[in-house]
Motif scaffolding. Structure first.
Motif, PDB file in Angstrom:
ATOM      1  N   ALA A 162       0.853  -1.191   0.153  1.00 32.23           N
ATOM      2  CA  ALA A 162      -0.010   0.059   0.096  1.00 32.23           C
ATOM      3  C   ALA A 162       0.936   1.226  -0.045  1.00 32.23           C
ATOM      4  O   ALA A 162       0.626   2.367   0.686  1.00 32.23           O
ATOM      5  CB  ALA A 162      -1.142  -0.099   1.203  1.00 32.23           C
ATOM      6  N   ILE A 163       1.977   1.206  -0.804  1.00 35.39           N
ATOM      7  CA  ILE A 163       2.607   2.543  -1.052  1.00 35.39           C
ATOM      8  C   ILE A 163       2.248   3.032  -2.633  1.00 35.39           C
ATOM      9  O   ILE A 163       2.368   2.259  -3.509  1.00 35.39           O
ATOM     10  CB  ILE A 163       4.147   2.062  -0.873  1.00 35.39           C
ATOM     11  N   ASN A 164       1.841   4.121  -2.270  1.00 39.99           N
ATOM     12  CA  ASN A 164       1.393   4.700  -3.719  1.00 39.99           C
ATOM     13  C   ASN A 164       2.386   6.086  -4.219  1.00 39.99           C
ATOM     14  O   ASN A 164       3.198   6.430  -3.405  1.00 39.99           O
ATOM     15  CB  ASN A 164       0.151   5.161  -3.774  1.00 39.99           C
ATOM     16  N   HIS A 165       2.053   6.710  -5.084  1.00 41.40           N
ATOM     17  CA  HIS A 165       2.578   7.965  -5.636  1.00 41.40           C
ATOM     18  C   HIS A 165       1.717   9.210  -6.114  1.00 41.40           C
ATOM     19  O   HIS A 165       0.475   8.555  -6.118  1.00 41.40           O
ATOM     20  CB  HIS A 165       3.794   7.637  -6.493  1.00 41.40           C
ATOM     21  N   ASP A 166       2.277  10.122  -6.030  1.00 41.91           N
ATOM     22  CA  ASP A 166       0.989  11.309  -6.427  1.00 41.91           C
ATOM     23  C   ASP A 166       1.297  11.702  -7.810  1.00 41.91           C
ATOM     24  O   ASP A 166       0.535  12.721  -8.338  1.00 41.91           O
ATOM     25  CB  ASP A 166       1.318  12.463  -5.395  1.00 41.91           C
ATOM     26  N   GLY A 167       2.319  10.985  -8.515  1.00 38.39           N
ATOM     27  CA  GLY A 167       2.331  11.288 -10.122  1.00 38.39           C
ATOM     28  C   GLY A 167       3.267  12.457 -10.262  1.00 38.39           C
ATOM     29  O   GLY A 167       3.659  12.773 -11.256  1.00 38.39           O
ATOM     30  N   ALA A 168       3.902  12.963  -9.149  1.00 39.98           N
ATOM     31  CA  ALA A 168       4.695  14.081  -9.340  1.00 39.98           C
ATOM     32  C   ALA A 168       6.114  13.870  -8.373  1.00 39.98           C
ATOM     33  O   ALA A 168       6.626  14.479  -8.143  1.00 39.98           O
ATOM     34  CB  ALA A 168       4.148  15.529  -8.593  1.00 39.98           C
ATOM     35  N   GLY A 169       6.297  12.493  -8.304  1.00 42.88           N
ATOM     36  CA  GLY A 169       7.620  12.083  -7.702  1.00 42.88           C
ATOM     37  C   GLY A 169       7.575  11.782  -6.295  1.00 42.88           C
ATOM     38  O   GLY A 169       8.550  11.370  -5.958  1.00 42.88           O
ATOM     39  N   GLN A 170       6.528  11.966  -5.458  1.00 42.81           N
ATOM     40  CA  GLN A 170       6.392  11.883  -4.360  1.00 42.81           C
ATOM     41  C   GLN A 170       5.597  10.500  -3.909  1.00 42.81           C
ATOM     42  O   GLN A 170       4.281  10.213  -4.147  1.00 42.81           O
ATOM     43  CB  GLN A 170       5.492  12.727  -3.486  1.00 42.81           C
ATOM     44  N   LEU A 171       6.254   9.657  -3.068  1.00 42.83           N
ATOM     45  CA  LEU A 171       5.591   8.421  -2.603  1.00 42.83           C
ATOM     46  C   LEU A 171       4.653   8.772  -1.310  1.00 42.83           C
ATOM     47  O   LEU A 171       5.147   9.728  -0.715  1.00 42.83           O
ATOM     48  CB  LEU A 171       6.608   7.374  -1.972  1.00 42.83           C
ATOM     49  N   LEU A 172       3.606   8.026  -1.227  1.00 43.38           N
ATOM     50  CA  LEU A 172       2.708   8.379  -0.204  1.00 43.38           C
ATOM     51  C   LEU A 172       2.449   6.924   0.605  1.00 43.38           C
ATOM     52  O   LEU A 172       1.989   5.957  -0.267  1.00 43.38           O
ATOM     53  CB  LEU A 172       1.711   8.975  -0.784  1.00 43.38           C
TER      54      LEU A 172
END
Lengths: 259, 259
Positions: free
Chosen positions: A153-163
């Motif tokens: 459940a590690i995602n990204h915001d499409g702008a290089g940031q993992l969330l």
């Protein structure tokens, strides 16, 4: 029909329980996706690194150092350990985080007012996902190729940031996007009428019966967000939701939700 | 023609250098694969966890605790950080370890006699790979789908055990299996005639010239296994090998190896 399984940290972080789960999951048939947690180990690694895990209303506050740890633990150790076990049992698993292939994009959670109505908390690098943020075509292509996607459940915001994302909500979002049937797997046999009696599984549960269980105090704190989430998935388009024991995947049983 | 890029820990563990590398890598054209290291950060995390990194002849001795750390760091943090950056720059990257999709299988290294001819070392959970252990069809399918595979050098033995692999040899094995052109990217401009002069790049290097450089002491310790490995890849079927600066991917330049 695609099946989506969610398995939590209490199974992932217990090698014997995990091995049994992987053996049974590999023996299942048909197209399927796995979403896993790993929160117990993440807290242990945080503590070993001298960080103090902070959770507010059950959600981990994720500063930059915490994001690195959860990414290491969920997307690294837990994910690859599960994939290697599944491959060993003949299941062609492929481990993924949301950034991989642009599978799932998350939106960083804005500062949130807690249930007291007063305290505002910035959860940091925490991302929320919806069915619309799931790249359905990509996941379907993997399934068509005979692969079994295994998501941390590690995602990204499409702008290089993992969330960092809650694994239950990520499982529900992928499930709804695929119109799949959701299996929440954990260490109990299902939703129990008496939480100290593993034989008291409630076979089907609708919103009215769920409300009665809550009113009578029969469902515990941790189950409430899980069940709220599960009913929401069912309303939003999941083709079914079952809550069952992670060690008994090959048997029928557990609690099936109905609207 | 497929291109295979290898980038090491000195770039991966430096956020500015990594961002520049990812921006340029995303701007490249054509089918390509990335294999990355991350050894500097792995040693830092080991030390923060109270483990003492042990390296013998440049290779990390990998006990169970070390395996967990390298899997967390390489397959978790480094891999997903790189993938999120590449996605941001418009490159449809998919992060993988060798276990994913059965991409690469490794063989656990048997206890090895060191160069002194006497000492025998068990490197632990370390795996060696060859071109024959690469699942060529799987990687070609990903490339055909327009994806850019990004590999950490964590593999599995097919029997459920993860194994730590040297990223240079993994890159060479995948390159040979694909008949690709290999680009070893690091912090220098290429193989230097004078290692203190970045303008003294040797444009082409054949085995005889390499031998002279070694005899004259012009190539440093760390470069010798890298170049040995690179010449082996070229002999084994790589369609070319170039050694160049990770910050100048879009320029020509560097050292091209010839047989």
């Amino acid at each position: 029909m695609i099946s989506l399984y969610k398995v939590g940290g209490n199974v992932v972080d217990n090698p014997e329980a995990l091995e049994r789960f992987c053996e049974e999951f590999a023996a299942l048939e048909g197209p399927r996706v796995l979403v896993h947690g790993g929160g117990v180990r993440a807290s242990q690694v945080q503590q070993a690194l001298g960080q103090e895990p902070v959770k507010i209303e059950g959600r981990r506050v994720t500063d930059a150092a915490t994001l690195e740890v959860v990414t290491m633990v969920y997307a690294g150790w837990c994910n690859k350990d599960i994939v290697a076990r599944l491959q060993h049992h003949g299941c062609n698993a492929i481990g993924l985080a949301g950034c991989d292939g642009g599978a799932v994009t998350a939106r960083r959670r804005p500062p949130k007012t807690l249930s007291d109505g007063v305290t505002v908390v910035d959860f940091g690098y925490v991302g929320d996902v919806t069915p619309a943020s799931v790249n359905r075509e990509f996941i379907l292509r993997l399934l068509d190729a005979g692969l079994v996607p295994v998501f941390s459940a590690i995602n990204h915001d499409g702008a290089g940031q993992l969330l960092n994302t809650n694994a239950d909500t990520m499982a529900a979002a992928i499930c709804v996007a695929l119109g799949a049937k959701l299996f929440y797997c954990f260490e109990k046999n299902g939703v129990l009428c008496d939480r100290n009696d593993e034989t008291s599984v409630i076979p089907t549960l609708d919103p009215a019966a769920y409300q009665r269980l809550k009113d009578e105090g029969r469902v515990a704190d941790g189950m409430i967000p899980k069940l709220d989430n599960a009913f929401r998935a069912l309303r939003d388009g999941a083709s079914g939701v079952v809550i069952r024991n992670a060690a008994r995947l090959l048997e029928s049983g557990g609690t099936e939700l109905k609207l």
